[in-house]
Design an enzyme around this catalytic site. Structure first.
Site, PDB file in Angstrom:
ATOM      1  N   GLY A  10      68.711  19.394  15.696  1.00  0.00           N
ATOM      2  CA  GLY A  10      68.765  17.934  15.700  1.00  0.00           C
ATOM      3  C   GLY A  10      67.659  17.331  16.563  1.00  0.00           C
ATOM      4  CG  LEU A  12      69.659  16.105  22.796  1.00  0.00           C
ATOM      5  CD1 LEU A  12      68.610  15.604  23.796  1.00  0.00           C
ATOM      6  CD2 LEU A  12      71.061  15.674  23.239  1.00  0.00           C
ATOM      7  CG  ASP A  34      80.687  24.527   9.921  1.00  0.00           C
ATOM      8  OD1 ASP A  34      81.169  23.716  10.745  1.00  0.00           O
ATOM      9  OD2 ASP A  34      80.554  24.260   8.709  1.00  0.00           O
ATOM     10  CB  ALA A  58      77.287  14.907  16.427  1.00  0.00           C
ATOM     11  CE1 TYR A  59      77.542  12.702   8.070  1.00  0.00           C
ATOM     12  CE2 TYR A  59      79.823  11.995   8.325  1.00  0.00           C
ATOM     13  CZ  TYR A  59      78.634  11.981   7.622  1.00  0.00           C
ATOM     14  OH  TYR A  59      78.545  11.254   6.457  1.00  0.00           O
ATOM     15  CE1 TYR A 123      78.181   9.769  15.891  1.00  0.00           C
ATOM     16  CE2 TYR A 123      77.950   7.662  17.031  1.00  0.00           C
ATOM     17  CZ  TYR A 123      77.619   9.002  16.900  1.00  0.00           C
ATOM     18  OH  TYR A 123      76.741   9.567  17.790  1.00  0.00           O
TER      19      TYR A 123
END
Ligand SMILES: NC(=O)c1ccc[n+]([C@@H]2O[C@H](COP(=O)([O-])OP(=O)(O)OC[C@H]3O[C@@H](n4cnc5c(N)ncnc54)[C@H](OP(=O)(O)O)[C@@H]3O)[C@@H](O)[C@H]2O)c1
Length: 291
Positions: A10, A12, A34, A58-59, A123
């Site tokens: 990602g 970050l 996962d 994260a999603y 979220y």
């Protein structure tokens, strides 16, 4: 120390891998483990035996979370809880990355870590629930809330504005949401320092200063030397599936408690633009093709 990072591919995660030089670091993505499946998390931690686990997975599609609530809670809550449980089983310290979206946005002064949560979106609710449960599984865990993340190697607001500015002479940007932009490498350095300080509890980590999205966009275009005009508008003209907090500036006091200071967002933006330019030079692209 040995460090295992979930979410290493990602925005970050990539910055953490680039910045983390002093320790032995393993980065994992969703194909490696996962986090929705505790057996996969357990296997990854058994193989890497870290002193610290960083959960930056994260999603993060805030609007997508509204229509995919099942996935949002499976990754952002259940997955985060799985990582916390496995951290406890293996006696590893945990640093969980969270968000300003756990707040309601009604404050007019910077949020301190103990301000009551009041998420307005799926979220935000999925991350807030994860925070609560992580805290009860492992009161020593460090929860780092950040906001308005940007950086090279991922989708982010400056990238979107620069792309739009190359196509349009005028762009409307909302001026009624305020927060603190955060450059991923600055946050990565703060996370590393927090681990070295054995930090625990909730810590707020963003670049210093605050602005609206309009002010951020205007500065992006100005620093990039572009002529595109940025115009202020309001959120009611840009209705999106997920409600955003109107104000989500996070107080730096909890980070300063550890002697960590993050640069002003305008300096961070200039660094981002230089890094972006360096990544686009012919020499850089030639290097990136090397095996
Ligand atoms: N972006 C922001 O503006 C922002 C603001 C505040 C807080 N945050 C928080 O900061 C953290 C990092 O965000 P980011 O923007 O760097 O995220 P990102 O760029 O969207 O990357 C998400 C990462 O999570 C991994 N991931 C997703 N689902 C997974 C699963 N089921 N199992 C394992 N890994 C999974 C992805 O792996 P794959 O590549 O394999 O899919 C990827 O490495 C997140 O906790 C986010 O909530 C972000």
């Amino acid at each position: 120390m040995r460090i295992t990072i979930f979410g290493a591919t990602g925005l970050l995660g990539k910055a953490l891998i680039r910045e983390w030089k002093a320790d032995e670091v393993v980065g994992l993505d969703s194909k490696d483990a996962d986090i929705r499946d505790i057996a996969q998390v357990r296997r990854a931690i058994a193989n890497t035996r870290p002193d610290w686990i960083i959960n930056a997975a994260a999603y993060t599609d805030v609007d997508g979370c509204e229509t995919n609530q099942g996935l949002a809670f499976a990754v952002n809550w259940r997955g985060a809880v799985n990582v916390a449980q496995v951290a406890k089983e293996f006696g590893a310290r945990l640093l969980f990355i969270s968000t300003d979206y756990v707040f309601d946005g009604l404050s007019t002064t910077p949020y301190e870590p103990d301000h009551p949560r009041g998420p307005r979106s799926v979220y935000g609710r999925s991350k807030a629930r994860a925070e609560e449960e992580i805290n009860s599984i492992s009161p020593d865990a460090c929860i780092v809330r950040t906001s308005w993340l940007f950086g090279i190697g991922g989708k982010c607001f400056p990238e979107t504005i620069l792309k739009l500015a190359s196509l349009r002479s005028d762009i409307d940007v909302v001026d009624d949401q305020r927060g603190s932009p955060t450059h991923a490498p600055d946050l990565a350095r703060a996370v590393i320092a927090l681990c070295h300080a054995y930090a625990k509890g909730i810590v707020h980590a963003t670049n210093s200063g605050e602005c609206s999205w309009f002010e951020f966009a205007r500065e992006i275009v100005r620093c990039a030397g572009l002529k595109t005009q940025i115009h202020p508008t309001t959120s009611d003209k840009f209705v999106r599936p997920a409600e955003r907090p109107k104000y989500s500036v996070l107080s730096p006091a909890s980070l300063r408690h550890y002697g960590i200071f993050m640069p002003h967002w305008k300096d961070a933006l200039r660094n981002y633009l230089s890094m972006r330019e360096a990544a686009e030079t012919p020499a850089a692209s030639l290097n990136s093709r090397k095996p």
